[in-house]
Design a protein around this motif. Structure first.
Motif, short mmCIF file in Angstrom:
data_model
loop_
_atom_site.label_atom_id
_atom_site.label_comp_id
_atom_site.label_asym_id
_atom_site.label_seq_id
_atom_site.Cartn_x
_atom_site.Cartn_y
_atom_site.Cartn_z
N GLU A 143 24.92 -11.06 -98.36
CA GLU A 143 25.14 -10.23 -99.54
C GLU A 143 26.37 -9.38 -99.24
OE1 GLU A 143 21.86 -8.11 -101.13
OE2 GLU A 143 20.71 -9.93 -101.61
N GLU A 150 15.61 -12.35 -97.15
CA GLU A 150 15.19 -12.85 -98.47
C GLU A 150 13.70 -12.59 -98.62
OE1 GLU A 150 14.32 -17.21 -100.19
OE2 GLU A 150 16.37 -16.90 -99.49
N ARG A 247 13.21 -9.54 -108.47
CA ARG A 247 14.52 -9.95 -107.99
C ARG A 247 15.64 -8.99 -108.38
NH1 ARG A 247 13.90 -12.84 -103.63
NH2 ARG A 247 12.19 -14.33 -103.91
N ASP A 250 17.68 -7.69 -105.56
CA ASP A 250 18.60 -8.59 -104.87
C ASP A 250 19.96 -8.57 -105.56
OD1 ASP A 250 16.45 -9.29 -103.28
OD2 ASP A 250 15.98 -11.09 -104.43
#
Length: 313
Positions: A143, A150, A247, A250
């Motif tokens: 990232e 993850e 998510r 993320d």
């Protein structure tokens, strides 16, 4: 022979299959990782799925100096095809494999690396649990701020390194050549009485050198495709929303989760194709409703644990 368990008198037979297309940037490191294992596979079939770069040449060069690597060329379909195309290439490699009496089978991506005891740790998990269908370590992905873990539920097995016991792989009918195969296999394992999991262990860390869900086009395309994929699989709408919210932590933060939700509901609005097994979809939704019902309790437990840590002993 249909051996599926660890044999005390001899090492297990492990068949690894890697569908690859245009992975020249990563495949050398991938070969180094598997070659360095304390327990090596019996055979590794690298399926060149129409690469236009040096992927096949690199693989063949390394195969010439490594006795367990076998490179096969699959006829080129002319384009990269995620999902069903990956399993089409996997099945091509399975048919061409030089061993048939394998005990474990691995679908391995060529854009990951891991430590030398990875396979050893997975085999230890299988030995400790006879109903364990598949297992993996945890994935660390790139990232903008560096590699991060993850986040996955404890029963999910990472797609880049799918490590299956033979009996379980045969019980679920292998990997289905369809969109969202990586997910369908896990729920089929649940339905047939098997367990799956990932483990947190420094020796089982997987470094994924591509951003998960980004696709070969863009991160936006990948997240929308993710949403369309879970619609195809049969996700309950509430679980799809919960997945998107999950998510949002993320990269790309918030937006990525919203795109997953948008992809799901846009597919639903236009009546997009669903996975053609109504019994599977109904069972998946029952499981997801149970998970959602237990979510408040799980969040409360997590909050209490955090509070306890802040207060100290």
């Amino acid at each position: 022979m249909s051996g599926c368990d660890l044999k005390p008198s001899q090492p297990p037979s492990i068949l690894v299959i890697s569908p690859v297309r245009d992975e020249a940037r990563f495949i050398e490191a991938a070969i180094d990782s598997l070659s360095a294992q304390t327990i090596r596979p019996t055979a590794w079939v690298i399926v060149n799925d129409g690469s236009s770069d040096d992927t096949a040449a690199i693989a063949r060069s390394r195969a010439a100096e490594t006795d367990f690597i076998h490179v096969v060329d699959k006829p080129d379909r002319g384009h990269r095809q995620v999902g069903s195309g990956v399993i089409e290439a996997f099945n091509y490699g399975l048919a061409a494999a030089p061993v048939s009496d394998w005990d474990f089978i691995v679908k391995l991506d060529a854009d990951i690396t891991y430590g030398p005891r990875y396979i050893e740790r997975m085999l230890a998990e299988f030995a400790a649990d006879e109903k364990l269908a598949a297992v993996s370590g945890r994935v660390y992905r790139p990232e903008p701020g560096g590699d991060v873990e993850e986040r996955k539920s404890p029963d999910m097995v990472c797609g880049p390194f799918k490590f299956y016991r033979r009996a379980a792989f045969e019980a679920i009918g292998g990997f289905e050549q369809t969109l969202q195969w990586d997910g369908i296999d896990i729920h089929r394992a649940r339905m047939t009485g098997w367990r799956t999991r990932n483990i947190s262990d420094p020796d089982a860390r997987i470094h994924h050198h591509r951003l998960m869900g980004s696709s070969q086009v863009s991160i936006v395309h990948g997240r929308l495709r993710w949403g369309r994929g879970i619609h195809f699989m049969g996700y309950h709408p509430a679980y799809a929303v919960a997945s998107g919210v999950y998510r949002m932590r993320d990269w790309p933060y918030v937006v990525g989760g919203l795109l997953i939700i948008a992809g799901y509901f846009s597919a639903a609005a236009r009546g997009a194709e669903r996975y053609p097994d109504p019994a599977f979809r109904a069972d998946l939704r029952r499981w997801q409703r149970r998970q959602l019902a237990g979510l408040p309790r799980a969040l409360l437990r997590a909050g209490l644990r955090r509070g306890s840590k802040r207060r100290g002993p």
